[in-house]
Scaffold this motif. Structure first.
Motif, PDB file in Angstrom:
ATOM      1  N   THR A 173       7.906 -13.716  23.608  1.00 57.08           N
ATOM      2  CA  THR A 173       6.962 -14.015  22.636  1.00 57.08           C
ATOM      3  C   THR A 173       7.697 -15.095  23.137  1.00 57.08           C
ATOM      4  N   GLY A 174       8.643 -15.499  23.179  1.00 65.44           N
ATOM      5  CA  GLY A 174       9.298 -16.914  23.071  1.00 65.44           C
ATOM      6  C   GLY A 174       9.994 -17.360  22.071  1.00 65.44           C
ATOM      7  N   HIS A 175      10.309 -16.478  20.695  1.00 64.47           N
ATOM      8  CA  HIS A 175      10.170 -17.086  19.257  1.00 64.47           C
ATOM      9  C   HIS A 175      11.271 -16.530  18.951  1.00 64.47           C
ATOM     10  N   LEU A 176      12.983 -16.361  19.859  1.00 66.22           N
ATOM     11  CA  LEU A 176      14.368 -16.280  19.575  1.00 66.22           C
ATOM     12  C   LEU A 176      14.570 -17.651  20.310  1.00 66.22           C
ATOM     13  N   LEU A 177      15.436 -18.569  19.046  1.00 65.76           N
ATOM     14  CA  LEU A 177      16.013 -19.802  20.074  1.00 65.76           C
ATOM     15  C   LEU A 177      17.182 -19.445  19.925  1.00 65.76           C
ATOM     16  N   SER A 178      17.673 -20.524  20.790  1.00 68.48           N
ATOM     17  CA  SER A 178      18.988 -20.528  21.824  1.00 68.48           C
ATOM     18  C   SER A 178      19.671 -20.608  19.899  1.00 68.48           C
ATOM     19  N   LYS A 179      19.531 -21.714  19.471  1.00 65.67           N
ATOM     20  CA  LYS A 179      20.176 -22.549  18.461  1.00 65.67           C
ATOM     21  C   LYS A 179      19.576 -22.071  16.347  1.00 65.67           C
ATOM     22  N   GLN A 180      19.020 -20.220  17.252  1.00 64.64           N
ATOM     23  CA  GLN A 180      19.280 -20.068  15.760  1.00 64.64           C
ATOM     24  C   GLN A 180      19.610 -20.111  14.725  1.00 64.64           C
ATOM     25  N   ARG A 181      20.509 -20.035  14.892  1.00 60.88           N
ATOM     26  CA  ARG A 181      21.637 -20.299  13.164  1.00 60.88           C
ATOM     27  C   ARG A 181      20.638 -21.563  12.454  1.00 60.88           C
ATOM     28  N   PHE A 182      20.528 -22.633  13.258  1.00 58.35           N
ATOM     29  CA  PHE A 182      19.587 -24.156  12.088  1.00 58.35           C
ATOM     30  C   PHE A 182      18.296 -23.320  11.606  1.00 58.35           C
ATOM     31  N   MET A 183      17.934 -22.861  11.957  1.00 58.07           N
ATOM     32  CA  MET A 183      17.019 -21.863  11.110  1.00 58.07           C
ATOM     33  C   MET A 183      17.566 -20.674   9.957  1.00 58.07           C
ATOM     34  N   ALA A 184      18.575 -20.347  10.222  1.00 57.40           N
ATOM     35  CA  ALA A 184      19.516 -19.786   9.253  1.00 57.40           C
ATOM     36  C   ALA A 184      19.528 -20.538   7.851  1.00 57.40           C
ATOM     37  N   ALA A 185      20.338 -21.620   8.654  1.00 62.62           N
ATOM     38  CA  ALA A 185      20.798 -22.949   7.939  1.00 62.62           C
ATOM     39  C   ALA A 185      19.849 -23.806   6.994  1.00 62.62           C
ATOM     40  N   GLN A 186      18.994 -24.187   7.791  1.00 61.39           N
ATOM     41  CA  GLN A 186      17.617 -24.173   6.847  1.00 61.39           C
ATOM     42  C   GLN A 186      16.911 -23.020   5.443  1.00 61.39           C
ATOM     43  N   PHE A 187      17.259 -21.696   5.934  1.00 64.58           N
ATOM     44  CA  PHE A 187      16.976 -20.550   5.300  1.00 64.58           C
ATOM     45  C   PHE A 187      18.027 -20.445   3.395  1.00 64.58           C
ATOM     46  N   VAL A 188      19.471 -20.604   4.249  1.00 65.24           N
ATOM     47  CA  VAL A 188      20.484 -20.724   3.340  1.00 65.24           C
ATOM     48  C   VAL A 188      20.638 -21.655   2.783  1.00 65.24           C
ATOM     49  N   SER A 189      19.848 -23.328   2.993  1.00 64.22           N
ATOM     50  CA  SER A 189      19.979 -24.387   2.540  1.00 64.22           C
ATOM     51  C   SER A 189      19.160 -24.052   0.671  1.00 64.22           C
ATOM     52  N   TRP A 190      17.970 -24.170   1.771  1.00 62.20           N
ATOM     53  CA  TRP A 190      16.910 -23.817   0.878  1.00 62.20           C
ATOM     54  C   TRP A 190      16.271 -23.161   0.386  1.00 62.20           C
ATOM     55  N   LEU A 191      17.312 -21.760   0.121  1.00 63.66           N
ATOM     56  CA  LEU A 191      17.349 -20.456  -1.256  1.00 63.66           C
ATOM     57  C   LEU A 191      18.689 -20.822  -1.904  1.00 63.66           C
ATOM     58  N   GLY A 192      19.623 -21.111  -1.719  1.00 66.02           N
ATOM     59  CA  GLY A 192      20.823 -21.354  -1.831  1.00 66.02           C
ATOM     60  C   GLY A 192      20.280 -22.543  -3.443  1.00 66.02           C
ATOM     61  N   ASP A 193      20.610 -21.672  -4.391  1.00 61.11           N
ATOM     62  CA  ASP A 193      20.525 -22.499  -6.386  1.00 61.11           C
ATOM     63  C   ASP A 193      19.624 -22.961  -6.972  1.00 61.11           C
ATOM     64  N   GLY A 194      18.489 -21.929  -5.660  1.00 61.16           N
ATOM     65  CA  GLY A 194      17.344 -21.644  -6.272  1.00 61.16           C
ATOM     66  C   GLY A 194      15.605 -22.736  -5.923  1.00 61.16           C
ATOM     67  N   THR A 195      16.537 -23.950  -4.712  1.00 65.81           N
ATOM     68  CA  THR A 195      16.387 -25.150  -4.537  1.00 65.81           C
ATOM     69  C   THR A 195      14.299 -24.489  -4.266  1.00 65.81           C
ATOM     70  N   TRP A 196      14.433 -23.266  -3.544  1.00 73.20           N
ATOM     71  CA  TRP A 196      12.845 -22.970  -2.758  1.00 73.20           C
ATOM     72  C   TRP A 196      11.818 -22.719  -4.267  1.00 73.20           C
ATOM     73  N   LEU A 197      12.331 -22.729  -6.145  1.00 71.24           N
ATOM     74  CA  LEU A 197      11.545 -21.979  -6.448  1.00 71.24           C
ATOM     75  C   LEU A 197      11.829 -23.719  -7.358  1.00 71.24           C
ATOM     76  N   THR A 198      12.081 -24.100  -7.678  1.00 71.92           N
ATOM     77  CA  THR A 198      12.636 -25.508  -8.270  1.00 71.92           C
ATOM     78  C   THR A 198      11.238 -26.603  -7.321  1.00 71.92           C
ATOM     79  N   LEU A 199      11.895 -26.756  -6.092  1.00 67.78           N
ATOM     80  CA  LEU A 199      10.520 -27.561  -5.165  1.00 67.78           C
ATOM     81  C   LEU A 199       9.123 -26.310  -5.194  1.00 67.78           C
ATOM     82  N   ALA A 200       8.869 -25.144  -5.264  1.00 68.11           N
ATOM     83  CA  ALA A 200       7.691 -24.721  -5.734  1.00 68.11           C
ATOM     84  C   ALA A 200       7.460 -24.766  -6.795  1.00 68.11           C
ATOM     85  N   ASP A 201       7.896 -24.979  -7.901  1.00 68.69           N
ATOM     86  CA  ASP A 201       7.296 -25.245  -8.913  1.00 68.69           C
ATOM     87  C   ASP A 201       6.889 -26.625  -9.570  1.00 68.69           C
ATOM     88  N   HIS A 202       7.730 -28.075  -8.856  1.00 67.90           N
ATOM     89  CA  HIS A 202       6.982 -28.960  -8.613  1.00 67.90           C
ATOM     90  C   HIS A 202       5.708 -28.887  -8.022  1.00 67.90           C
TER      91      HIS A 202
END
Lengths: 346, 346, 346, 346
Positions: free
Chosen positions: D232-261
């Motif tokens: 369906t065309g949803h495997l990115l060649s530079k898939q690692r940049f989606m992983a990088a986004q998630f890793v940064s966002w989840l790291g140190d609880g950033t995701w919850l800090t931002l959502a709490d805001h």
């Protein structure tokens, strides 16, 4: 002199009788009827064991649903380059099979062989998720060129397929002709040789419109055939009339008697053509002849009302073009002899 | 006493005669035959104008291909919440229609009305590319509850549909019953009222398996119906036998004679049921009755061999449950009277 | 020494800057933003005319949606037998294209030629509704083997395609490399030569994930690209970040500067390999090299950490196997020289 | 004052940093990279157990592929009548799910309840192969109306679903907001409550474009998610940049800090609106408010540059219309207070 196709023939008296008898009855719709039960029994007799049977009105539906049943959408079916499923069904197996791919292989007189498939497998680079997965082999019995696989040839392909976790599908639109012309039983030509699922056609053999998906190995079936049949519009409300056609056609060996007649008509015509020096492309194992006719002969035949296809766009340097001649349960000796006489210039 | 469905009936003698006559002929496959030409002529007579006709073996195929023809995959069809296309075809219109959506609306006795559709349109927020586009209305004639649209009711819906650039599709599985019970002509109930495309069914009315997609407004057709039919497996090789069924069934007004009989049987049964104090859910405009039966009556009927559906899972506080009773071309007065007698306790 | 693929490279600083600048802004979702407007302007400059542009995150999506836009589901796309759309996208063009068929043709160094296509057309027997319709040619620029079509070669194919009512699609995943290595402008390599629709890729050229469907001839578009994009999940909410990537990448000719670097790295590596007596399979027109390496060399390279593919399962009698070497915007001279040194045995 | 949607926000600094750091590296394409490994570890920490994770660029892709993974094409997903999968994705779950049906149920403030589902199940007549099979429940957490399910509410639905052999899918486009506003852990809100598969969204929470399909019960997965994603065309060649986004966002609880805001901004705005006598449609459990504004207030807000949706076509008799106000990680107190001041007429 209609040699265009066996599907240009009408409906045999036995099938008409079966339909007529059923016509005055009430019975449940959608396959929950007496005739459908009788069909299961009749099929078990034909194949020397119980099988799952699903009737549909067309060969395209039977092939497409069979393939959808044993292949995932991201799978691929290896098949001869001129096979019906590949070139004559407007991609129906792909449409019904959730995007299923069909991959063409070379063939010998329309037949896949173990070396052909092995060469393809050896040359293929599997790129995992980027490429479709090879999940089936499909063969036609008899083939598009009128040739027949022996049980041993089928078993070789089945072994190869199964060793690569592929299913073996058989397009049996003319299975009756194959059985009638071989010394083999239906079971020897199918599950005993390793065929997993087949489309068993009665239409070309004398029915009005009745084809059956026959499952030999239910463990190969990945999807719900009944739901697929329904949601593609192939479950008839008066499903019992397809069962009635099959029951009448299979009963008393009618199907083999009619197929044998068609085969004999083809053999008779082939003999006559060879005697007239006509070149034939393939062995005549069943009810199809591919004959190289010169323009004058072709014109005489057409003028006399003969019908046949000349699909092959290639014309030989001697001017001949390949004609496909198909005999059927209703082909007459008179028509064969008249055709042969025109060809021989008598 | 089979009142389960008109598709539990057999095949009428006229259709059997038509099939039998055709059985002994050779003719071209896939619709290039004499009977298909005759069918075009017959359809033009029925509808007082030329129409495009495509035969298919099932009503599900006819509905799905009709809808696929006039809707894009990103379109949506507004239809009554209990319509056959929505609840009885296992999403076939979606499968064959490239992901086409069906959106349920309320109905009055199974009929869409202009206010119902207008209320839906007013309440809907169109989010452009995020939502599917409303591209068709679909009605059944007669409806799933056995009621009939008048030409004026259809015209109101057609005007509304067209003013919103939507097509009007009619599921005419029981169109014969609608025509027979109305004072209207086929054309008044279709294109003169603004119907763009219909599924015209002969199967429930006495055929073996023959439905026709009838196109009234070719400018509404977005896709190649012939290719769609082929690639979904609905082009029969012996297509001419579907044409033969239709020609026989339409000839001499047989279709209306048979439908009129079915309607009269329903009227007779409805009268008897009302006389016995049975509550009926809907007007009996054609050949279907929805009757609230108490358990004892139901048991007596079943014991006497009566067949009918009780699909509605709701049971009233008085213990009654809704039974669907469908009459057909082959329903006998004897069966009606016997059924009524059991209900009346005579 | 990563020569596995240009998609193994990271993201160029210009694109990172563009994303970062956009990151602190609010703007409308789904493409109704400023960057998307700027992208339209930028694309018009690149192609010397206005074009319709639709950004999507992957090349597979761009190819599949482009093909779905200009082909009916019952159509077929002629393409080289090793083309990405055929062998590397797990049948995505078929899935997204409503059952669209892809038909493999031979190629010369990955390129279709007029004689190849003409031979295919001449040998094909069109069976009407039974076969899929030929509705497009698809070429890759540069090809899967790193070769480039000249404007004249494209024009020949476009003329042939259009004269058969087929569209010409270009897979431009490496279009930047083609433009950079040719003396031609983007317009000369696309619409002026007759290309109707293209997938224009930025990802391999330095973007994070940004591909554009570019429509040159809107009259070829049969379906609603925006709806197709949405309903296949390819409309990003933060669509503007794809536009931002493209705008940054196209701005100041960055895309061509980066592509030129990649091409020069490939030329340098190819020269070195030839000097070492290595056989190359194809002309090196852009940033891809196909080199026949012996096992010892391959082992030394792997041991030194070099990454590259050896997809071709064929091994020559001299023991060599074909390696694919791809350079990118971020390939360094040092890596090229180190790789070359190992090959030369220095 | 952009309250149109949290997807109108930009990209948070942590994600930009993660992308930028990754930008200068080479690594393998298509997910065989270091960042994707790190993501698996990060997800395991978030959910207190190992889970299968598949990144895709859009929420529509995540939802559609999740549903395609656990439902057959002939299945149906019960979901609230205003759910995103049903009304905002142009039928993508149907397209990607091989014809999968979505069936609307009533909801209470956007939430399914056990009685609502039970009533639906009780009223439904299962017609076997004629109807689609009920194979999943789908809920959004938080819902389309900004409300949140408690773990107990989810467990009730999960028990009901599983007892009917249905899977429970969660659309977690705003899962971060749900976790941040609850006293519950991610595991308590998912697999411990019986959720089988979820779409976990980072995009609305501060990423550029990164959503994850998270599988909690692999035994519910019927199909090959990796192949479906690719085709369906949803495997990115530079898939690692989606992983990088998630890793940064989840790291140190950033995701919850931002959502709490975001949640706090919504709470602050809701308080102010209530103080001004504005009627709110639903509890404000997370970052969405549905407020009934009069025309004058709406006009003042628009004039001041406020952006928000008024999708609901219903206008109350007092002239008020419902506005949807969404806060995000980047919403400022200043914007909230300015908006509130205009509403209060200060």
């Amino acid at each position: 002199m209609n040699f265009a196709s066996d599907n240009n023939s009408g409906v045999c008296p036995e099938v008409i009788a079966g339909i007529t008898e059923e016509a005055s009855r009430f019975d449940a719709a959608y396959g929950a009827d007496q005739r459908s039960i009788e069909l299961s029994v009749a099929m078990a007799e034909v194949f020397d064991r119980e099988v799952d049977v699903y009737c549909v009105p067309t060969g395209t539906a039977a092939n497409s649903l069979s393939l959808a049943a044993v292949n995932p959408g991201w799978g691929a079916v290896l098949c001869p380059e001129h096979s019906h499923i590949l070139v004559d069904e407007c991609a129906a197996p792909t449409v019904i099979g959730a995007g299923l791919s069909l991959l063409p292989l070379e063939s010998e007189h329309g037949k896949l062989t173990r070396p052909i498939v092995e060469a393809y497998l050896a040359a293929r680079h599997d790129t995992g998720v980027h490429s479709v997965a090879l999940t089936s082999l499909s063969v036609a019995q008899v083939t598009e060129t009128g040739t027949r696989y022996s049980p041993d040839e089928l078993a070789e392909l089945a072994d190869l397929a199964h060793s690569h976790d592929m299913a073996l599908h058989m397009d049996g639109a003319r299975f009756a002709n194959a059985v009638a012309s071989s010394g083999s039983t239906p079971s020897e030509l199918t599950w005993r040789a390793g065929v997993d699922i087949m489309s068993f056609g009665a239409t070309k053999g004398g029915a009005l419109g009745a084809e059956a998906i026959v499952v030999f190995d239910p463990s190969r079936v990945r999807d719900d055939i009944e739901r697929l049949r329904k949601r593609t519009g192939h479950l008839l409300s008066k499903q019992r009339f397809m069962a009635a056609q099959f029951v009448s056609w299979l009963g008393d060996g009618t199907w083999l008697t009619l197929a044998d007649h068609a085969n004999q008509m083809a053999a008779r015509l082939a003999d006559e053509l060879r005697r007239s020096g006509i070149d034939l492309s393939h062995p005549v194992d069943a009810n199809m002849i591919f004959a190289w006719l010169d323009p004058a002969t072709t014109e005489s035949l057409r003028a006399a009302g003969a019908r046949f296809y000349q699909d092959n766009p290639v014309r030989r340097t001697d001017g001949t073009a390949e004609a496909r001649l198909v005999t059927s349960w209703s082909t007459t000796t008179e028509d064969v002899d008249r055709f042969a006489a025109i060809v021989s210039g008598r």
